[in-house]
Design a protein around this motif. Sequence first.
Motif, PDB file in Angstrom:
ATOM      1  N   ARG A  93     111.677  80.863  10.074  1.00  0.00           N
ATOM      2  CA  ARG A  93     112.461  81.482  11.150  1.00  0.00           C
ATOM      3  C   ARG A  93     113.773  82.076  10.651  1.00  0.00           C
ATOM      4  N   GLU A  94     114.007  82.031   9.334  1.00  0.00           N
ATOM      5  CA  GLU A  94     115.177  82.621   8.685  1.00  0.00           C
ATOM      6  C   GLU A  94     116.504  82.031   9.184  1.00  0.00           C
ATOM      7  N   VAL A  95     116.460  80.726   9.510  1.00  0.00           N
ATOM      8  CA  VAL A  95     117.677  80.019   9.892  1.00  0.00           C
ATOM      9  C   VAL A  95     118.383  79.497   8.642  1.00  0.00           C
ATOM     10  N   VAL A  96     117.603  79.023   7.663  1.00  0.00           N
ATOM     11  CA  VAL A  96     118.163  78.604   6.379  1.00  0.00           C
ATOM     12  C   VAL A  96     117.549  79.487   5.284  1.00  0.00           C
ATOM     13  N   PRO A  97     118.309  79.751   4.233  1.00  0.00           N
ATOM     14  CA  PRO A  97     117.759  80.593   3.154  1.00  0.00           C
ATOM     15  C   PRO A  97     116.645  79.879   2.399  1.00  0.00           C
ATOM     16  N   TRP A  98     115.721  80.673   1.868  1.00  0.00           N
ATOM     17  CA  TRP A  98     114.562  80.096   1.176  1.00  0.00           C
ATOM     18  C   TRP A  98     114.950  79.344  -0.090  1.00  0.00           C
ATOM     19  N   TRP A  99     116.073  79.710  -0.724  1.00  0.00           N
ATOM     20  CA  TRP A  99     116.449  78.979  -1.942  1.00  0.00           C
ATOM     21  C   TRP A  99     116.760  77.518  -1.622  1.00  0.00           C
ATOM     22  N   VAL A 100     117.310  77.243  -0.415  1.00  0.00           N
ATOM     23  CA  VAL A 100     117.582  75.861  -0.014  1.00  0.00           C
ATOM     24  C   VAL A 100     116.255  75.111   0.149  1.00  0.00           C
ATOM     25  N   VAL A 101     115.289  75.768   0.792  1.00  0.00           N
ATOM     26  CA  VAL A 101     113.969  75.163   0.974  1.00  0.00           C
ATOM     27  C   VAL A 101     113.361  74.836  -0.385  1.00  0.00           C
ATOM     28  N   ILE A 102     113.400  75.791  -1.312  1.00  0.00           N
ATOM     29  CA  ILE A 102     112.783  75.620  -2.634  1.00  0.00           C
ATOM     30  C   ILE A 102     113.463  74.495  -3.414  1.00  0.00           C
ATOM     31  N   VAL A 103     114.800  74.447  -3.379  1.00  0.00           N
ATOM     32  CA  VAL A 103     115.538  73.417  -4.125  1.00  0.00           C
ATOM     33  C   VAL A 103     115.212  72.018  -3.589  1.00  0.00           C
ATOM     34  N   LEU A 104     115.213  71.857  -2.268  1.00  0.00           N
ATOM     35  CA  LEU A 104     114.975  70.527  -1.704  1.00  0.00           C
ATOM     36  C   LEU A 104     113.522  70.088  -1.850  1.00  0.00           C
ATOM     37  N   VAL A 105     112.595  71.020  -1.660  1.00  0.00           N
ATOM     38  CA  VAL A 105     111.187  70.675  -1.859  1.00  0.00           C
ATOM     39  C   VAL A 105     110.929  70.384  -3.341  1.00  0.00           C
ATOM     40  N   GLY A 106     111.558  71.170  -4.221  1.00  0.00           N
ATOM     41  CA  GLY A 106     111.419  70.937  -5.665  1.00  0.00           C
ATOM     42  C   GLY A 106     111.923  69.568  -6.065  1.00  0.00           C
ATOM     43  N   ARG A 107     113.018  69.134  -5.469  1.00  0.00           N
ATOM     44  CA  ARG A 107     113.560  67.788  -5.753  1.00  0.00           C
ATOM     45  C   ARG A 107     112.531  66.721  -5.406  1.00  0.00           C
ATOM     46  N   ASP A 108     111.898  66.854  -4.241  1.00  0.00           N
ATOM     47  CA  ASP A 108     110.900  65.863  -3.839  1.00  0.00           C
ATOM     48  C   ASP A 108     109.649  65.924  -4.714  1.00  0.00           C
ATOM     49  N   LEU A 109     109.263  67.121  -5.145  1.00  0.00           N
ATOM     50  CA  LEU A 109     108.091  67.243  -6.022  1.00  0.00           C
ATOM     51  C   LEU A 109     108.340  66.571  -7.372  1.00  0.00           C
ATOM     52  N   VAL A 110     109.529  66.787  -7.932  1.00  0.00           N
ATOM     53  CA  VAL A 110     109.867  66.170  -9.222  1.00  0.00           C
ATOM     54  C   VAL A 110     109.829  64.648  -9.104  1.00  0.00           C
ATOM     55  N   LEU A 111     110.436  64.119  -8.043  1.00  0.00           N
ATOM     56  CA  LEU A 111     110.440  62.670  -7.860  1.00  0.00           C
ATOM     57  C   LEU A 111     109.033  62.145  -7.578  1.00  0.00           C
ATOM     58  N   GLY A 112     108.235  62.928  -6.863  1.00  0.00           N
ATOM     59  CA  GLY A 112     106.858  62.531  -6.597  1.00  0.00           C
ATOM     60  C   GLY A 112     106.034  62.417  -7.870  1.00  0.00           C
ATOM     61  N   LEU A 113     106.310  63.287  -8.835  1.00  0.00           N
ATOM     62  CA  LEU A 113     105.589  63.229 -10.111  1.00  0.00           C
ATOM     63  C   LEU A 113     105.975  61.994 -10.929  1.00  0.00           C
ATOM     64  N   CYS A 114     107.138  61.422 -10.643  1.00  0.00           N
ATOM     65  CA  CYS A 114     107.576  60.213 -11.357  1.00  0.00           C
ATOM     66  C   CYS A 114     106.840  58.961 -10.871  1.00  0.00           C
ATOM     67  N   LEU A 115     106.380  58.978  -9.628  1.00  0.00           N
ATOM     68  CA  LEU A 115     105.812  57.757  -9.033  1.00  0.00           C
ATOM     69  C   LEU A 115     104.585  57.220  -9.767  1.00  0.00           C
ATOM     70  N   PRO A 116     103.605  58.067 -10.172  1.00  0.00           N
ATOM     71  CA  PRO A 116     102.457  57.499 -10.905  1.00  0.00           C
ATOM     72  C   PRO A 116     102.866  56.854 -12.230  1.00  0.00           C
ATOM     73  N   VAL A 117     103.884  57.418 -12.873  1.00  0.00           N
ATOM     74  CA  VAL A 117     104.362  56.842 -14.134  1.00  0.00           C
ATOM     75  C   VAL A 117     104.963  55.471 -13.870  1.00  0.00           C
ATOM     76  N   LEU A 118     105.762  55.358 -12.819  1.00  0.00           N
ATOM     77  CA  LEU A 118     106.353  54.066 -12.467  1.00  0.00           C
ATOM     78  C   LEU A 118     105.267  53.047 -12.138  1.00  0.00           C
ATOM     79  N   ARG A 119     104.258  53.481 -11.398  1.00  0.00           N
ATOM     80  CA  ARG A 119     103.166  52.578 -11.012  1.00  0.00           C
ATOM     81  C   ARG A 119     102.445  52.046 -12.245  1.00  0.00           C
TER      82      ARG A 119
END
Length: 197
Positions: A93-119
């Motif tokens: 809806r163009e309320v927030v810029p896409w770079w904010v979406v990409i940065v925050l989703v990227g943060r969660d993806l990086v942390l998500g990739l760490c979980l199998p290693v921790l397990r």
Amino acid sequence: MADAPSTQTDRVVTIPNALSVLRLAGVPLFLYLLLGPRADGWALVVLVAGGVSDWLDGKLARLLGQYSRLGAMLDPAVDRLYILAALLALGVREVVPWWVVIVLVGRDLVLGLCLPVLRRRGYGPFVVTYVGKAATFQLLYAFPLLLVGQGSGWFAELALPFGYAFAAWGVALYLWSGLLYLAQFVLALRTPAERVL
């Protein structure tokens, strides 16, 4: 990341877990309301109900002694899904810029990739930090204000700058908490641990 506290159990059927499942069911409804009919008022009701039930499930877990491993994983996962749904909708809806979406989703993806290693090293999920909780709350306050700010009138004009202020703090804290979780991950890699098959 840490071993699960000794007060946690393998119980699945608990009142806090039931509230978390109800919150989870609200995520697709929330996204539909934002992108389908653009019923922002109803979307806000779903988001507020999700926030209240998030607070309530934590209170009940402490009050009733119903901590569980499922709840420890489900609660932050549902928070992430609400944030992801709101980010995607506000990006479309163009309320927030896409770079904010990409940065925050990227943060969660990086942390998500760490979980199998921790397990594999015998650890549970990341220990939720106060900074991470504060970031989540900031963002969950920002989204309703940003939505209200899309309307017209004095309240919308007042809500919009507050929404952007909460969003700015939330993004900063969200990224900072990501760095703290990565520090937990690095510490876990440096600590000898038995591998879990």
